[in-house]
Design a protein around this motif. Structure first.
Motif, PDB file in Angstrom:
ATOM      1  N   ASN A 263      69.104  44.420 -93.329  1.00 39.56           N
ATOM      2  CA  ASN A 263      69.739  43.998 -92.088  1.00 39.56           C
ATOM      3  C   ASN A 263      70.206  45.177 -91.244  1.00 39.56           C
ATOM      4  OD1 ASN A 263      70.549  41.931 -90.340  1.00 39.56           O
ATOM      5  ND2 ASN A 263      72.666  41.996 -91.093  1.00 39.56           N
ATOM      6  N   THR A 283      65.448  47.842 -75.727  1.00 44.46           N
ATOM      7  CA  THR A 283      66.434  46.770 -75.634  1.00 44.46           C
ATOM      8  C   THR A 283      67.819  47.363 -75.388  1.00 44.46           C
ATOM      9  OG1 THR A 283      65.146  45.412 -77.166  1.00 44.46           O
ATOM     10  CG2 THR A 283      67.459  44.802 -76.854  1.00 44.46           C
ATOM     11  N   GLU A 310      73.828  40.635 -83.585  1.00 47.72           N
ATOM     12  CA  GLU A 310      72.966  39.487 -83.341  1.00 47.72           C
ATOM     13  C   GLU A 310      71.988  39.784 -82.209  1.00 47.72           C
ATOM     14  OE1 GLU A 310      72.756  36.675 -85.001  1.00 47.72           O
ATOM     15  OE2 GLU A 310      74.330  37.277 -86.428  1.00 47.72           O
ATOM     16  N   ALA A 311      70.695  39.572 -82.475  1.00 47.99           N
ATOM     17  CA  ALA A 311      69.662  39.750 -81.452  1.00 47.99           C
ATOM     18  C   ALA A 311      68.429  38.962 -81.849  1.00 47.99           C
ATOM     19  CB  ALA A 311      69.314  41.216 -81.274  1.00 47.99           C
ATOM     20  N   ASP A 312      67.745  38.381 -80.864  1.00 51.42           N
ATOM     21  CA  ASP A 312      66.503  37.649 -81.146  1.00 51.42           C
ATOM     22  C   ASP A 312      65.376  38.597 -81.499  1.00 51.42           C
ATOM     23  OD1 ASP A 312      67.726  35.209 -80.651  1.00 51.42           O
ATOM     24  OD2 ASP A 312      67.205  35.265 -78.520  1.00 51.42           O
ATOM     25  N   SER A 313      65.358  39.756 -80.843  1.00 48.22           N
ATOM     26  CA  SER A 313      64.319  40.754 -81.098  1.00 48.22           C
ATOM     27  C   SER A 313      64.761  42.089 -80.521  1.00 48.22           C
ATOM     28  CB  SER A 313      62.978  40.324 -80.498  1.00 48.22           C
ATOM     29  OG  SER A 313      63.091  40.213 -79.089  1.00 48.22           O
ATOM     30  N   THR A 330      57.667  45.287 -80.726  1.00 50.08           N
ATOM     31  CA  THR A 330      58.740  44.295 -80.747  1.00 50.08           C
ATOM     32  C   THR A 330      59.005  43.907 -82.194  1.00 50.08           C
ATOM     33  OG1 THR A 330      58.140  43.427 -78.575  1.00 50.08           O
ATOM     34  CG2 THR A 330      59.486  42.017 -79.985  1.00 50.08           C
ATOM     35  N   LYS A 332      61.325  41.596 -84.825  1.00 50.40           N
ATOM     36  CA  LYS A 332      62.205  40.437 -84.946  1.00 50.40           C
ATOM     37  C   LYS A 332      63.030  40.559 -86.231  1.00 50.40           C
ATOM     38  CE  LYS A 332      59.335  37.193 -82.340  1.00 50.40           C
ATOM     39  NZ  LYS A 332      60.339  37.049 -81.262  1.00 50.40           N
ATOM     40  N   ARG A 334      65.138  39.613 -89.574  1.00 52.82           N
ATOM     41  CA  ARG A 334      64.961  38.624 -90.640  1.00 52.82           C
ATOM     42  C   ARG A 334      66.270  38.459 -91.389  1.00 52.82           C
ATOM     43  NH1 ARG A 334      60.481  40.418 -94.492  1.00 52.82           N
ATOM     44  NH2 ARG A 334      61.386  42.491 -94.188  1.00 52.82           N
ATOM     45  N   LYS A 335      66.365  37.391 -92.150  1.00 52.08           N
ATOM     46  CA  LYS A 335      67.577  37.158 -92.941  1.00 52.08           C
ATOM     47  C   LYS A 335      67.521  38.036 -94.185  1.00 52.08           C
ATOM     48  CE  LYS A 335      68.472  32.440 -91.377  1.00 52.08           C
ATOM     49  NZ  LYS A 335      68.662  31.017 -91.775  1.00 52.08           N
TER      50      LYS A 335
END
Length: 539
Positions: A263, A283, A310-313, A330, A332, A334-335
Motif C-alpha cells: 500500500n 497526478t 485515497e486515490a482511484d489511480s 497509470t 491503480k 490495490r487492497k
C-alpha cells in the motif's frame, strides 16, 4: 596450426569414446557381460552422403532396437530448417527411424542432421554418440570445416547447449542479421563438450556467433540469450582454431508497467541502465503525501515509496534522459498491506574476523542515532565502534575490532533507526562470538608476468559467490587472512575502464567483455593452514 587441428580432432574422438563408456545405464548382472555397445547405423534410404537429393522421407536402419531420447534438444540440422522435421517412432522401440521433411530444400546445398546422443539402444540406453546423416541437393558434398572452443566471459565453466551460428557474408548480410534470421550453418556443443566443429561447409566468407538460445529459434534475443562473436571475418578454407567468449549483454533500456507491491510501495521495473531514469507524478498529490525513490538491490527494479492516501489511480511519467525515452503509466491501487519496518542482522552467533556486521532494513532508512547503540564484550566492557549509514544498500554498518575467543553484545535502543514513514525500531539485542585464529587459514597470492593494471582479485566459493576481493592498481602481494575452511577459486578481472567492477560486452558496439582469468589452482583451505601460490601470466 595443422598440429592443433589434428589434436582437436583427436580430442573429439576421446570425448566420444568417454561418452560411449560412461553413458550406459547400470543394470542387474544376468550371467554375462553388460552390453555397452551402442546401436549402429547399417543402412540409410536414401544413402548417407547422397547427392542430387530430392526425397521427402529418410529412413535410417539400425542393427538393434533403438529409442529416441530428448530428440528436440539433441537434433541439430545444418543449415536450419524453417519447419522441424517429423521423426518417428517416438515413445516405442524400433529398428529404424523415419524423418519426414516439411521444408522446401535449398538448391546446391549440403545438409547435415546431427542426432547428438538422442539415439539409444532399447535395453541399456547406450547412445550412438553424434550420429550424422548428410546429403546434398547439388552434385557434390561440401567438405570444409571450422573448429573452435567456447568459454564463458565470467563464469568458470561455459554453459551447456551453446548454438554455434555461421552466417555467409553476402549482399544481404548486416550486423542485425543475427537478430532476424537463422544462420547458413549451425551446430551445438550439447551437454558435454566445450569444443565445436562445423562440418560440410562451402568456401566463402563468414561471420560466426555463439548463443545460449533459450527460445531455440536459431536467432539472437538480447533480452534472454548470451552471445559470443568474433570481430574478424572467417574465410574458408582455414586452419584457424577459433575461441568464442560468451557473455550476457546489458539489454537496451526498456520500462515495464509499474504496479503496487504494497500500500506504500510501487514497483517500477526496467531493463538496461537506470542511472538516468526519472519518475514524476502527473497526478496532483496532497501536500501531506511524501515520496521517495530507491533502487532494489540486485534487481532491475526501482521502489517508489509513497505515504498512503485515497486515490482511484495515479499517473506517472517515467523518463530516461540518456536514451531520450519517455513513458506514461497509470497505476491503480490495490487492497494491500503496507510494508512496515523490519530490521535484519547480517550475523547472529558466530562471526569471522574479516566479516562485516550490518543491520539491513526493508523500508528506506532515513535517520540513524549512533548514541543509541552500545557494544560490550564478555567482560561487560564497552567497545569502540563506528556507525555508517549506507544509503545505497539501505543498511547500517557497525565496524569494530574483533578479537579471538571473544563474545560481544550489541544493544540497539528504541529510536536508533528511523525509516521514511517515521517508524522506529524497538530494543534490539545481537550476540556475536569469535573463534580462535587457528580455526582459520591464510592464503598469499603472487602474480607475475604480463599484467595490465588495475585488476580485481576475487576469491569465490563453489557457487562462484565472492567471498573476498582486493582491488590493485599496481603489483602487490595479495593476502587473504582468516579464511574459513572450505574450497575457493581465484578469479582475476582486468578492469580496463577503471570503474572497479566487471563490465560485459556489446555486440553492436563491437565491444568484448572485460577479460577474466581463473587461476587453475583450486584452494582447499583448512584450519590453521598457510597457503602460498605464485601464478605467472604467459600472455
Amino acid at each position: 596450426m595443422r598440429f592443433i587441428k589434428s589434436f582437436l580432432s583427436l580430442l573429439f574422438i576421446c570425448f566420444l569414446l568417454i561418452a560411449l563408456v560412461q553413458c550406459g545405464r547400470p543394470g542387474t548382472p544376468s550371467g554375462g557381460p553388460k552390453d555397452v555397445t551402442p546401436p549402429e547405423l547399417i543402412r540409410a534410404v536414401p544413402d548417407n552422403m547422397s547427392v542430387n537429393f530430392d526425397a521427402k522421407k529418410i529412413r535410417l536402419y539400425f542393427d538393434e532396437y533403438i529409442k529416441l531420447q530428448d530428440i528436440q534438444s539433441q537434433l541439430i540440422v545444418s543449415p536450419p530448417l524453417k519447419y522441424p522435421p517429423q521423426i518417428t517412432p517416438q515413445g516405442g522401440a524400433s529398428k529404424f527411424i523415419d524423418i519426414i521433411l516439411k521444408d522446401t530444400l535449398k538448391e546446391n546445398t549440403t545438409y547435415t542432421f546431427n542426432f547428438g546422443q538422442s539415439i539409444i539402444d532399447n535395453n541399456e540406453g547406450n547412445p550412438n554418440s553424434f550420429l550424422t546423416y548428410t546429403f546434398s541437393t547439388g552434385t557434390y558434398i561440401d567438405s570444409l570445416e571450422v573448429f573452435g572452443v567456447v568459454k564463458d566471459a565470467f563464469k568458470r565453466n561455459p554453459e551447456t547447449f551453446i548454438s554455434i551460428l555461421l552466417y555467409e557474408i553476402d549482399s544481404t548480410y548486416t550486423d542485425s542479421t543475427v537478430y532476424q534470421k537463422p544462420p547458413n550453418y549451425i551446430t551445438n556443443t550439447l551437454d558435454s563438450l566445450k569444443v565445436f566443429r562445423l562440418q560440410n561447409l562451402k568456401e566463402g566468407n563468414y561471420a560466426i556467433f555463439g548463443i545460449k538460445d533459450l527460445a531455440k529459434n536459431n536467432v539472437f534475443d538480447q533480452n534472454g540469450d548470451k552471445i559470443a562473436f568474433l570481430k574478424d571475418t572467417i574465410t574458408l578454407p582455414t586452419d584457424e582454431i577459433y575461441e568464442l567468449t560468451l557473455f550476457k549483454e546489458v539489454p537496451d533500456y526498456n520500462a515495464s508497467i509499474p504496479s503496487f507491491a504494497a500500500n506504500n510501495r510501487i514497483l517500477f521495473g526496467y531493463q538496461g541502465e537506470y542511472d538516468s531514469i526519472k519518475i514524476n507524478t502527473l497526478t496532483q498529490l496532497p501536500d501531506s503525501v511524501r515520496t521517495l525513490i530507491t533502487k532494489e538491490p540486485e534487481k532491475d527494479t526501482l521502489n517508489y515509496w509513497i505515504t498512503p492516501f485515497e486515490a482511484d489511480s495515479l499517473v506517472f511519467r517515467m523518463s530516461n534522459s540518456k536514451f531520450k525515452v519517455v513513458d506514461t503509466f497509470t497505476v491503480k491501487p490495490r487492497k494491500l498491506e503496507i510494508d512496515s519496518l523490519i530490521l535484519t542482522a547480517s550475523h547472529r552467533g558466530s562471526i569471522g574476523f574479516k566479516d562485516e556486521f550490518h543491520i539491513a532494513a526493508n523500508t528506506p532508512i532515513t535517520a540513524v542515532d549512533s548514541l543509541k547503540f552500545m557494544l560490550i564484550n564478555k567482560d561487560s566492557l564497552e567497545q569502540p565502534f563506528k556507525i555508517e549509514h549506507d544509503t545505497l544498500g539501505n543498511k547500517v554498518n557497525i565496524d569494530f575490532d574483533l578479537e579471538p575467543n571473544e563474545s560481544y553484545n550489541l544493544t540497539v535502543l528504541p529510536g536508533a533507526i528511523s525509516d521514511f514513514f517515521k517508524v522506529e525500531n524497538d530494543t534490539l539485542n545481537y550476540r556475536l562470538s569469535t573463534g580462535s585464529y587457528v580455526d582459520y587459514g591464510d592464503f598469499d597470492l603472487t602474480l607475475r608476468g604480463n599484467i595490465t593494471y588495475p585488476i580485481i582479485v576475487q576469491l569465490t566459493n563453489q557457487s562462484e559467490e565472492v567471498v573476498r576481493e582486493i582491488y590493485a592498481t599496481s603489483p602487490q602481494l595479495f593476502s587473504f587472512r582468516h579464511l574459513r575452511p572450505g574450497t575457493y577459486y581465484t578469479r582475476i578481472i582486468f578492469d580496463e575502464n577503471e570503474n572497479k567492477k566487471w563490465d560485459s560486452g556489446s555486440y553492436l558496439k563491437r565491444l568484448q567483455p572485460e577479460k577474466v582469468v581463473y587461476i587453475p589452482k583450486i584452494l582447499d583451505m583448512r584450519a590453521n593452514w598457510e597457503e602460498k601460490f605464485e601464478f605467472i601470466f604467459s600472455e
